[in-house]
Design a protein around this motif. Structure first.
Motif, short mmCIF file in Angstrom:
data_model
loop_
_atom_site.label_atom_id
_atom_site.label_comp_id
_atom_site.label_asym_id
_atom_site.label_seq_id
_atom_site.Cartn_x
_atom_site.Cartn_y
_atom_site.Cartn_z
N THR A 1 13.52 4.59 -12.59
CA THR A 1 12.82 4.81 -11.33
C THR A 1 11.36 4.37 -11.44
O THR A 1 10.82 3.76 -10.53
N PHE A 2 10.73 4.65 -12.61
CA PHE A 2 9.33 4.23 -12.78
C PHE A 2 9.20 2.72 -12.75
O PHE A 2 8.34 2.17 -12.07
N GLU A 3 10.08 2.06 -13.55
CA GLU A 3 9.98 0.60 -13.60
C GLU A 3 10.17 0.01 -12.22
O GLU A 3 9.48 -0.93 -11.83
N LYS A 4 11.13 0.58 -11.47
CA LYS A 4 11.38 0.06 -10.14
C LYS A 4 10.15 0.24 -9.25
O LYS A 4 9.75 -0.67 -8.53
N ALA A 5 9.55 1.44 -9.35
CA ALA A 5 8.37 1.71 -8.51
C ALA A 5 7.22 0.76 -8.87
O ALA A 5 6.54 0.24 -7.99
N ILE A 6 7.03 0.52 -10.18
CA ILE A 6 5.95 -0.37 -10.58
C ILE A 6 6.23 -1.79 -10.11
O ILE A 6 5.34 -2.51 -9.64
N MET A 7 7.49 -2.21 -10.22
CA MET A 7 7.84 -3.56 -9.78
C MET A 7 7.61 -3.73 -8.29
O MET A 7 7.17 -4.78 -7.84
N GLU A 8 7.92 -2.66 -7.52
CA GLU A 8 7.68 -2.74 -6.09
C GLU A 8 6.20 -2.95 -5.79
O GLU A 8 5.84 -3.62 -4.84
N VAL A 9 5.34 -2.36 -6.64
CA VAL A 9 3.91 -2.53 -6.41
C VAL A 9 3.46 -3.93 -6.78
O VAL A 9 2.71 -4.57 -6.04
N THR A 10 3.93 -4.44 -7.92
CA THR A 10 3.30 -5.65 -8.44
C THR A 10 3.95 -6.94 -7.99
O THR A 10 3.35 -8.00 -8.15
N VAL B 1 0.84 -1.20 0.00
CA VAL B 1 0.00 0.00 0.00
C VAL B 1 0.87 1.25 0.00
O VAL B 1 0.62 2.21 -0.75
N ILE B 2 1.94 1.20 0.80
CA ILE B 2 2.84 2.36 0.85
C ILE B 2 3.50 2.58 -0.50
O ILE B 2 3.63 3.72 -0.97
N SER B 3 3.89 1.48 -1.18
CA SER B 3 4.55 1.69 -2.48
C SER B 3 3.56 2.20 -3.51
O SER B 3 3.94 2.95 -4.42
N ILE B 4 2.27 1.83 -3.40
CA ILE B 4 1.27 2.40 -4.30
C ILE B 4 1.15 3.90 -4.08
O ILE B 4 1.11 4.70 -5.02
N LEU B 5 1.14 4.30 -2.78
CA LEU B 5 1.06 5.73 -2.49
C LEU B 5 2.27 6.47 -3.06
O LEU B 5 2.16 7.55 -3.61
N LYS B 6 3.47 5.83 -2.92
CA LYS B 6 4.67 6.44 -3.47
C LYS B 6 4.55 6.63 -4.97
O LYS B 6 4.94 7.67 -5.51
N LEU B 7 3.98 5.63 -5.64
CA LEU B 7 3.83 5.71 -7.09
C LEU B 7 2.92 6.87 -7.48
O LEU B 7 3.20 7.61 -8.43
N ILE B 8 1.82 7.05 -6.71
CA ILE B 8 0.90 8.14 -7.02
C ILE B 8 1.58 9.49 -6.83
O ILE B 8 1.46 10.40 -7.66
N LEU B 9 2.37 9.61 -5.75
CA LEU B 9 3.07 10.87 -5.52
C LEU B 9 4.07 11.15 -6.64
O LEU B 9 4.18 12.29 -7.12
N LEU B 10 4.78 10.08 -7.07
CA LEU B 10 5.72 10.22 -8.18
C LEU B 10 5.02 10.71 -9.43
O LEU B 10 5.49 11.60 -10.15
N PHE B 11 3.83 10.14 -9.68
CA PHE B 11 3.00 10.49 -10.82
C PHE B 11 2.69 11.99 -10.80
O PHE B 11 2.92 12.70 -11.79
#
Lengths: 158, 123
Positions: free
Chosen positions: A148-157, A54-64
């Protein structure tokens, strides 16, 4: 992940039944208690603790949101330069992401980042074709952003 | 009462910034040379403009009339999800229809691939 959420909800409802107060605060209390229990029993439950995801999803949204704002500043700069002197071009970016879901998310993120726009995904889904506003200045730095994006997405999935 | 005024001010400021960005997006669409770079201005700036305007409306109604509009929130989410996809589709259709690009440098990378495969059964 879904399994852990269901268990957490069940614990929260049990807490409500045990204390016989059916209100939102008691539900939240039970939910926090359930999170603590799940954290305690982590080794018996398959998969990672779901709050991490959940935290990594929030991080992804902030990055977005951050990238969206910085890309708009870029556009403003381009629009207000008196002479249009940029060199557009299309380049290939290899990606390690596998599932359709991840690739869609990556393509959307790329479309909203400074100076790039996804044009096509290759048939075997290993490459993305990206239109860049300024090909020679941005090319390398874009690859960093992609990492950085790919890493963030991988952390989520996964 | 002075609190109320400053609350309104936040919403008004967001709406103002959103409208400025949408004007910039429109100027970009006029000034840029080809479909692809216009699409850059169209997707990014228009998305942020609509998001800021809707957020400003949401905050305004929340602060002044303490009314939380879920519809505005849903609108924000939907615009955020769909705007990049529509930009991608338009630019992809333009490329498939062989729309010419402006002064292009490394354009060939997709062209070769497209010439190899047949056009009909690509994803």
């Amino acid at each position: 992940m879904a399994f852990q959420i269901v268990i957490n909800l069940i614990i929260a409802f049990m807490w409500m039944f045990l204390s016989e107060t059916y209100t939102a605060p008691s539900f939240i209390g039970g939910y926090i208690l359930g999170m603590l229990l799940l954290l305690l029993l982590k080794r018996f439950i398959p998969g990672d603790f779901y709050i991490k995801r959940v935290i990594s999803i929030l991080k992804l949204i902030l990055l977005f949101i951050k990238e969206l704002i910085s890309s708009n500043i870029d556009i403003v700069k381009l629009v207000y330069t008196p002479k249009l002197e940029f060199e557009p071009g299309i380049f290939v970016m290899p990606t390690d992401l596998k599932s359709d879901w991840e690739i869609t998310l990556l393509a959307n993120l790329i479309s909203l980042t400074p100076g790039t726009l996804t044009i096509a995904v290759s048939n075997d889904q290993t490459e993305l074709y990206i239109h860049a506003m300024d090909i020679d200045t941005v090319d390398e730095s874009i690859h960093d952003i992609k990492n950085t994006f790919e890493k963030a997405i991988m952390e989520v999935t996964r | 009462m002075s609190e109320n005024v400053s609350d309104e001010f936040i919403g008004a400021l967001l709406i103002l910034i959103g409208s400025i960005i949408s004007v910039i997006s429109a100027i970009g669409i006029i000034r840029f040379p080809d479909v692809y770079s216009r699409s850059h201005a169209g997707t990014k700036s228009a998305t942020l403009a609509v998001l800021l305007t809707l957020t400003g409306c949401f905050l305004y109604f929340w602060f002044t009339e303490s009314f939380i509009s879920v519809r505005l929130l849903l609108g924000i989410v939907f615009v955020f999800l769909t705007a990049p996809v529509s930009g991608h589709l338009i630019i992809r259709a333009a490329y498939r229809a062989k729309v010419k690009m402006a002064e292009v440098t490394v354009e060939d990378e997709l062209k070769e691939v497209l010439h190899e495969e047949d056009y009909t059964n690509s994803p």
